[in-house]
Design a protein around this motif. Structure first.
Motif, PDB file in Angstrom:
ATOM      1  N   GLN A   2      55.032  39.504  37.859  1.00 37.73           N
ATOM      2  CA  GLN A   2      53.966  38.639  38.495  1.00 37.73           C
ATOM      3  C   GLN A   2      53.254  39.434  39.493  1.00 37.73           C
ATOM      4  N   ILE A   3      51.983  39.224  39.451  1.00 37.63           N
ATOM      5  CA  ILE A   3      50.844  39.910  40.237  1.00 37.63           C
ATOM      6  C   ILE A   3      49.858  38.885  40.868  1.00 37.63           C
ATOM      7  N   ARG A   4      49.871  38.736  42.000  1.00 31.26           N
ATOM      8  CA  ARG A   4      48.738  37.806  42.640  1.00 31.26           C
ATOM      9  C   ARG A   4      47.406  38.258  42.418  1.00 31.26           C
ATOM     10  N   LEU A   5      46.215  37.454  42.718  1.00 31.73           N
ATOM     11  CA  LEU A   5      45.084  37.939  42.614  1.00 31.73           C
ATOM     12  C   LEU A   5      45.010  38.868  44.018  1.00 31.73           C
ATOM     13  N   ILE A   6      45.420  38.153  45.265  1.00 37.32           N
ATOM     14  CA  ILE A   6      45.245  38.654  46.326  1.00 37.32           C
ATOM     15  C   ILE A   6      46.756  38.538  47.075  1.00 37.32           C
ATOM     16  N   ASP A   7      47.237  39.574  47.443  1.00 37.66           N
ATOM     17  CA  ASP A   7      48.528  39.466  48.164  1.00 37.66           C
ATOM     18  C   ASP A   7      48.232  39.499  49.764  1.00 37.66           C
ATOM     19  N   HIS A 313      35.176  43.958  46.938  1.00 41.36           N
ATOM     20  CA  HIS A 313      36.093  42.879  47.426  1.00 41.36           C
ATOM     21  C   HIS A 313      36.634  42.132  46.110  1.00 41.36           C
ATOM     22  N   MET A 314      35.878  42.180  45.020  1.00 41.71           N
ATOM     23  CA  MET A 314      36.591  41.567  43.716  1.00 41.71           C
ATOM     24  C   MET A 314      36.216  42.563  42.648  1.00 41.71           C
ATOM     25  N   TYR A 315      36.960  42.803  41.736  1.00 36.31           N
ATOM     26  CA  TYR A 315      36.924  43.728  40.684  1.00 36.31           C
ATOM     27  C   TYR A 315      36.579  43.189  39.711  1.00 36.31           C
ATOM     28  N   ILE A 316      35.363  42.596  39.041  1.00 38.73           N
ATOM     29  CA  ILE A 316      34.943  41.714  38.049  1.00 38.73           C
ATOM     30  C   ILE A 316      34.577  42.647  36.790  1.00 38.73           C
ATOM     31  N   LEU A 317      35.245  41.733  35.758  1.00 38.17           N
ATOM     32  CA  LEU A 317      35.126  42.212  34.539  1.00 38.17           C
ATOM     33  C   LEU A 317      34.394  41.248  33.644  1.00 38.17           C
ATOM     34  N   GLN A 318      33.667  41.656  32.581  1.00 40.75           N
ATOM     35  CA  GLN A 318      33.170  40.465  31.854  1.00 40.75           C
ATOM     36  C   GLN A 318      33.527  40.537  30.312  1.00 40.75           C
ATOM     37  N   SER A 319      33.640  39.157  29.947  1.00 47.40           N
ATOM     38  CA  SER A 319      34.173  39.280  28.627  1.00 47.40           C
ATOM     39  C   SER A 319      33.516  37.933  27.624  1.00 47.40           C
ATOM     40  N   GLU A 320      33.257  38.219  26.623  1.00 40.78           N
ATOM     41  CA  GLU A 320      32.668  37.043  25.679  1.00 40.78           C
ATOM     42  C   GLU A 320      33.663  36.029  25.268  1.00 40.78           C
ATOM     43  N   ASN A 332      51.071  36.475  30.965  1.00 34.15           N
ATOM     44  CA  ASN A 332      51.740  37.693  31.157  1.00 34.15           C
ATOM     45  C   ASN A 332      51.956  38.097  32.855  1.00 34.15           C
ATOM     46  N   GLY A 333      51.684  37.000  33.402  1.00 30.79           N
ATOM     47  CA  GLY A 333      51.908  37.037  34.953  1.00 30.79           C
ATOM     48  C   GLY A 333      50.903  37.453  35.770  1.00 30.79           C
ATOM     49  N   ILE A 334      49.633  37.728  35.340  1.00 30.86           N
ATOM     50  CA  ILE A 334      48.678  38.237  36.079  1.00 30.86           C
ATOM     51  C   ILE A 334      47.546  37.218  36.492  1.00 30.86           C
ATOM     52  N   ALA A 335      47.480  37.075  37.881  1.00 30.79           N
ATOM     53  CA  ALA A 335      46.483  36.007  38.221  1.00 30.79           C
ATOM     54  C   ALA A 335      45.035  36.654  38.101  1.00 30.79           C
ATOM     55  N   THR A 336      44.262  35.753  37.912  1.00 29.69           N
ATOM     56  CA  THR A 336      42.714  36.075  37.974  1.00 29.69           C
ATOM     57  C   THR A 336      41.862  35.034  38.755  1.00 29.69           C
ATOM     58  N   PHE A 371      35.109  37.512  35.262  1.00 23.71           N
ATOM     59  CA  PHE A 371      36.367  37.054  35.935  1.00 23.71           C
ATOM     60  C   PHE A 371      36.795  38.381  36.830  1.00 23.71           C
ATOM     61  N   ALA A 372      37.613  38.064  37.652  1.00 23.22           N
ATOM     62  CA  ALA A 372      38.105  38.993  38.579  1.00 23.22           C
ATOM     63  C   ALA A 372      39.781  39.097  38.319  1.00 23.22           C
ATOM     64  N   ILE A 373      40.196  40.354  38.496  1.00 23.61           N
ATOM     65  CA  ILE A 373      41.497  41.037  38.297  1.00 23.61           C
ATOM     66  C   ILE A 373      41.887  41.786  39.725  1.00 23.61           C
ATOM     67  N   PRO A 374      43.312  41.610  39.980  1.00 27.70           N
ATOM     68  CA  PRO A 374      43.789  42.129  41.352  1.00 27.70           C
ATOM     69  C   PRO A 374      43.077  43.522  41.548  1.00 27.70           C
ATOM     70  N   VAL A 375      42.628  43.820  42.924  1.00 29.97           N
ATOM     71  CA  VAL A 375      42.192  45.176  43.180  1.00 29.97           C
ATOM     72  C   VAL A 375      42.476  45.245  44.636  1.00 29.97           C
ATOM     73  N   TYR A 376      43.282  44.375  45.514  1.00 30.51           N
ATOM     74  CA  TYR A 376      43.626  44.491  46.620  1.00 30.51           C
ATOM     75  C   TYR A 376      44.360  45.964  47.073  1.00 30.51           C
ATOM     76  N   PRO A 377      44.032  46.438  48.379  1.00 31.12           N
ATOM     77  CA  PRO A 377      44.859  47.699  48.619  1.00 31.12           C
ATOM     78  C   PRO A 377      46.164  47.996  48.269  1.00 31.12           C
ATOM     79  N   GLU A 378      47.082  46.808  48.588  1.00 28.37           N
ATOM     80  CA  GLU A 378      48.584  47.230  48.572  1.00 28.37           C
ATOM     81  C   GLU A 378      49.002  47.067  47.001  1.00 28.37           C
TER      82      GLU A 378
END
Length: 395
Positions: A2-7, A313-320, A332-336, A371-378
């Motif tokens: 489980q991975i938060r978008l920001i922890d 501040h956010m890592y932003i991906l693009q998808s159709e 799969n436990g990944i926050a966006t 959409f954003a995926i986790p990129v926080y420093p920790e």
């Protein structure tokens, strides 16, 4: 996994040994408002950004509102800004009685497109408010050049971009005035709300200081004198206790706000400021890992201009297939996060402005794909590898 978008818990744990004793020290001092930590934090922000003045306030939205008021922007005026940002950007303009005029963004940087600004300038235009969205600075040279040509102010909305640089200068030091947010999820976040206004202009700094505290006291008197061309100067210093009783606050000179950064938030921010560059560098490392790992997929990774330092501040991906991939990641436990699902010109709050679908196609296009995926420093190496593996499996 489980991975938060920001922890935020992980970040707190990393500074707990410093933060906890400092908070207890402030609580026992009974000096909670506009004390020494606030003064020192403002000084440290000036040194960090390379600006003359830093005026702390209650939050980033208040920073924008107070900055606009300090510039004399109000009823009947227009301010040019981006439609692809958080609502507070335009809301602040509306809050002072002015009208936000939306200019479409670049598809690569997501920032306001300078080539489309001039066509939106009218006799009512008073300022341009670029947003350094997601931590990537806007095209400030072009924006400042246009502003000078038409005698307009430049207000940097740097709420998502502390530490970012444009041609080796920190954002927040480039325009006439700039605004930051210290909302907990920001790169530099407090344990509540907080904001900052920065400027190199003596007059603007004085007016902002007055506006944050009901237009009262020494700052209120100074602002009143500046605004009314009064030559007299305030003869006393306001060193009274701001928590219990300050007699000067009962003398009001202009109508302002109640928007102050408290001592506990300032103390926490001072601790975090010392870590900011390291944390931003970790964000950059995560972003570069994602860029490399996803370069041969259908996902569009963030563009970074060579003249800037992006702080992600956010890592932003693009998808159709955004809805599908976001759902897959969640399974799969990944926050966006989806930033932003509705561009500002199409928000219900701005129906009366008359914008319609298709008016600002780039902002509308991005709002459907990003959409954003986790990129926080920790974020750990194991976590980011897992994120990449799940994304690649989606393909």
């Amino acid at each position: 996994m489980q991975i938060r978008l920001i922890d935020l818990k992980k970040q707190y744990e990393s500074i707990k040994h410093e933060a906890d004793p400092k908070v207890l020290e402030i609580l026992s001092s009974s000096n909670y408002i506009m004390g020494q930590n606030v003064k020192e934090f403002e000084k440290e922000i000036c040194e960090y950004l390379g600006v003359k003045y830093a005026v702390s306030v209650g939050n980033g939205t208040d920073a924008l509102v107070i900055a606009l008021k300090a510039l004399g922007i109000g009823q009947g005026d227009e301010v040019i800004t981006s439609p692809y940002t958080f609502f507070a950007t335009a809301e602040s303009i509306s809050s002072v009685g002015a009208t936000p005029i939306f200019v479409d963004v670049r598809l690569d940087t997501f920032n306001i497109d300078p080539s489309k600004i001039e066509e939106k300038i009218t006799p009512r235009t008073k300022a341009i408010m670029p947003v350094h969205i997601f931590g990537q600075p806007a095209d400030m040279d072009e924006i400042i050049e246009i502003a000078k040509k038409y005698n307009l102010y430049v207000i940097e909305d740097a709420c998502q971009a502390i530490g970012a640089e444009y041609k080796n200068k920190k954002v927040g030091s480039l325009g006439d005035i700039a605004c930051f947010s210290f909302f907990p999820t920001k790169n530099l976040g407090c344990a509540g709300d907080g904001g900052m206004i920065t400027t190199n202009n003596d007059k603007l700094a004085t007016i902002c200081k007055a506006l944050r505290t009901h237009g009262s006291g020494i700052d209120g008197e100074k602002a009143y004198n500046l605004l009314n061309n009064v030559k007299e100067t305030a003869s006393q210093n306001d060193n009274s206790d701001n928590t219990v009783y300050n007699p000067l606050k009962y003398y009001n000179y202009i109508v302002g706000h109640n928007s102050r950064l408290d001592e506990i938030q300032a103390a926490i921010l001072r601790i975090k400021l010392r870590e900011l560059d390291r944390w931003n560098n970790l964000r950059k490392e995560h972003a570069e890992y994602y860029n490399e790992s996803l370069k041969d997929t259908s996902f569009v990774t963030p563009f970074k201009d060579i003249n800037i330092k992006h702080v992600y501040h956010m890592y932003i991906l693009q998808s159709e297939r955004r809805a599908e991939v976001v759902s897959y990641l969640k399974d799969n436990g990944i926050a966006t996060g989806i930033y932003y699902p509705v561009p500002l010109h199409l928000q219900k709050a701005y129906t009366e402005l008359g914008y319609k679908l298709g008016d600002l196609p780039n902002a509308e296009y991005l709002s459907e794909r990003t959409f954003a995926i986790p990129v926080y420093p920790e974020l750990t190496e194991e976590q980011r590898q897992y994120i990449v593996n799940v994304l690649r499996k989606f393909e």
